[in-house]
Design an enzyme around this catalytic site. Structure first.
Site, PDB file in Angstrom:
ATOM      1  N   GLY A 208     -23.919 -65.029   4.889  1.00 50.03           N
ATOM      2  CA  GLY A 208     -23.192 -66.056   4.120  1.00 50.03           C
ATOM      3  C   GLY A 208     -24.010 -66.499   2.928  1.00 50.03           C
ATOM      4  N   ASN A 209     -23.619 -67.609   2.334  1.00 47.87           N
ATOM      5  CA  ASN A 209     -24.393 -68.164   1.218  1.00 47.87           C
ATOM      6  C   ASN A 209     -24.262 -69.691   1.220  1.00 47.87           C
ATOM      7  OD1 ASN A 209     -22.040 -68.949  -0.491  1.00 47.87           O
ATOM      8  ND2 ASN A 209     -21.668 -66.748  -0.424  1.00 47.87           N
ATOM      9  N   TYR A 210     -24.871 -70.334   0.229  1.00 50.47           N
ATOM     10  CA  TYR A 210     -24.996 -71.795   0.263  1.00 50.47           C
ATOM     11  C   TYR A 210     -23.801 -72.547  -0.330  1.00 50.47           C
ATOM     12  CZ  TYR A 210     -29.882 -70.680   1.200  1.00 50.47           C
ATOM     13  OH  TYR A 210     -31.031 -70.195   1.747  1.00 50.47           O
ATOM     14  N   ALA A 276     -17.760 -68.212  -3.699  1.00 51.96           N
ATOM     15  CA  ALA A 276     -18.919 -67.310  -3.699  1.00 51.96           C
ATOM     16  C   ALA A 276     -18.643 -66.278  -2.607  1.00 51.96           C
ATOM     17  CB  ALA A 276     -20.185 -68.101  -3.413  1.00 51.96           C
TER      18      ALA A 276
END
Ligand code: PMT
Length: 415
Positions: A208-210, A276
């Site tokens: 995943g990402n932030y 994102a």
């Protein structure tokens, strides 16, 4: 101009309260229904009789009218209004609304209100510049309240500086603009993506990402406030939507996001992809949790990655001339060059560039600093709350759609 619009005006204890009777008159003249609320201390600065006469409604201050026993329901008042304007807003009331207090009728109505809120601070220069007041204003802005900045000049105290309530004529103009804008995207459907995607590795792990979804959710709220019907496709985030014009589609993975976007896009006038999206996903998901005990000593599992669909690229390849497509670009270097490449490669009308090198921009902040990159121009916006960035961008898209509908000779349904 304001026929049938329901406006709540909250007056607090500031000498600038003397300007509000004129504001009430200006709004009434344009056809608005105006309900005045006052804090008890505001009565020392302007009389309820004057305001009741001009607004043609009793002025409300207490939750209970002790004479008649009537209850002034903060919930009903909050639901009734199309717009809540707190003017003048004293330092004390600013701190009360920032802290979520509900110990007078005005504060309780603020907590219950579902409509957009404008706040016009007015106080002495030192009170206005005090870090506590400035922090409260910043917080209220981040929560989506719009601040009508006080002007600078001579103050009632004899001091000179920022703290003067905007003139009633200017506040009336701001109110008019708000209602004009709220119709700007009427009849338009907009697809927005938000948040990260989570690409599962096994039942307990993912790539995943932030991304927090703050940017995308702010865009959806702004577009809905301007009258658009919004489809918001969001990856896993902790946010919820409040506007009834937003249909929220919750997804986990890039493939699910791709599917929802494909369903919605053909009927949309514009799409703004701020999510994102993970470019890669594991080639296959393990059925059980991957355990190191099942691997040779010191070994790590090999996870083969494969490409996810590029949603923006695909929408760019199928969009028609009337549709307006906006992509985001989150860059760490060669920002403008990379943004331009994305604009052309993904056939977008606009790229919103944000850079990880700018403090306060990008992932999981309440602010962002973006540049709007199109074929023939780059417009740099200053660092500001994501909700304000969202408003600026949605205005930009509304103007572009208007231009497109003229160019394509589509009858303009925005009046
Ligand atoms: O959610 P927040 O915490 O508020 O943070 C906001 C943000 C930083 C996520 C947002 O401002 C932002 O920059 N979003 C795009 C992030 C990104 O993934 O950029 P990119 O350069 O990798 O992608 C370019 C564009 O293609 C984006 O519009 C993206 O949504 C889209 N894309 C990317 C990959 C993919 N497989 N499909 C896509 O549609």
């Amino acid at each position: 101009m304001l026929k049938g619009k329901k406006i709540l005006i909250g007056i607090t204890a500031s000498i600038a309260a003397y300007k509000i009777p004129l504001l009430v008159r200006l709004l009434k003249k344009q056809g608005a229904e105006v309900q005045v609320l006052m804090t008890p201390a505001a009565h020392d600065f302007v009389t309820p009789l004057t305001l009741a006469t001009l607004s043609e409604r009793p002025v409300l201050t207490e939750p209970f009218d002790k004479k008649t026993g009537a209850w002034n329901s903060h919930i009903e008042l909050g639901y009734w209004a199309d717009l809540f304007l707190i003017a003048p807003a004293s330092a004390n009331t600013l701190s009360g609304i920032a802290a979520g207090r509900g110990d007078n009728l005005l504060l309780a109505v603020y907590l219950a209100a579902r409509c957009p809120v404008y706040i016009a601070p007015a106080m002495d220069v030192d009170m206005f510049q005090h870090p506590a007041t400035q922090d409260n204003i910043k917080l209220l802005q981040q929560r989506g309240n719009r601040i009508i900045e006080p002007a600078s000049g001579h103050l009632a105290s004899g001091l000179c500086g920022a703290g003067r309530l905007e003139e009633p004529e200017r506040i009336a103009e701001i109110v008019q603009d708000f209602f004009l804008n709220s119709e700007k995207l009427k009849g338009k459907k907009i697809l927005i993506t938000a948040g990260p995607t989570h690409e599962p590795i096994d039942p307990v792990r993912f790539i995943g990402n932030y991304s927090s979804g703050k940017m995308g959710f702010a865009l959806a709220e702004s577009a809905a406030e301007m009258g658009a019907e919004v489809v918001l496709v969001s990856g896993p985030v902790l946010l919820e939507v409040s506007h009834p014009n937003i249909a929220l589609k919750k997804v986990q993975t890039a493939e699910q996001m791709f599917e929802e976007c494909n369903k919605a896009f053909p009927d949309c006038h514009a799409a703004i992809l701020s999510a994102a999206v993970a470019d890669f996903r594991p080639d296959g998901v393990a059925d059980q949790k991957i355990k190191k005990e099942n691997l040779p000593d010191g070994a790590a599992p090999e996870i083969k990655l494969i490409q996810n669909p590029d949603i923006l690229h695909y929408l760019g390849s199928i969009k028609n001339d009337a549709q307006y497509l906006v992509g985001f670009a989150l860059e760490t270097d060669n920002e403008l060059e990379n943004a331009r490449k994305k604009l052309w490669r993904k056939k977008c009308d606009l790229i919103v560039l944000n850079s990880m090198r700018d403090k306060g921009a990008g992932f999981n902040t309440d602010t962002n600093k973006v540049s709007l990159v199109s074929d023939d121009a780059v417009q740099e916006l200053e660092l500001k709350p994501k909700k304000e960035v969202a408003r600026d961008l949605i205005h930009f898209v509304a103007t572009a759609l208007k231009r497109k509908s003229k160019a394509n000779d589509i009858p303009n349904d925005q009046g």
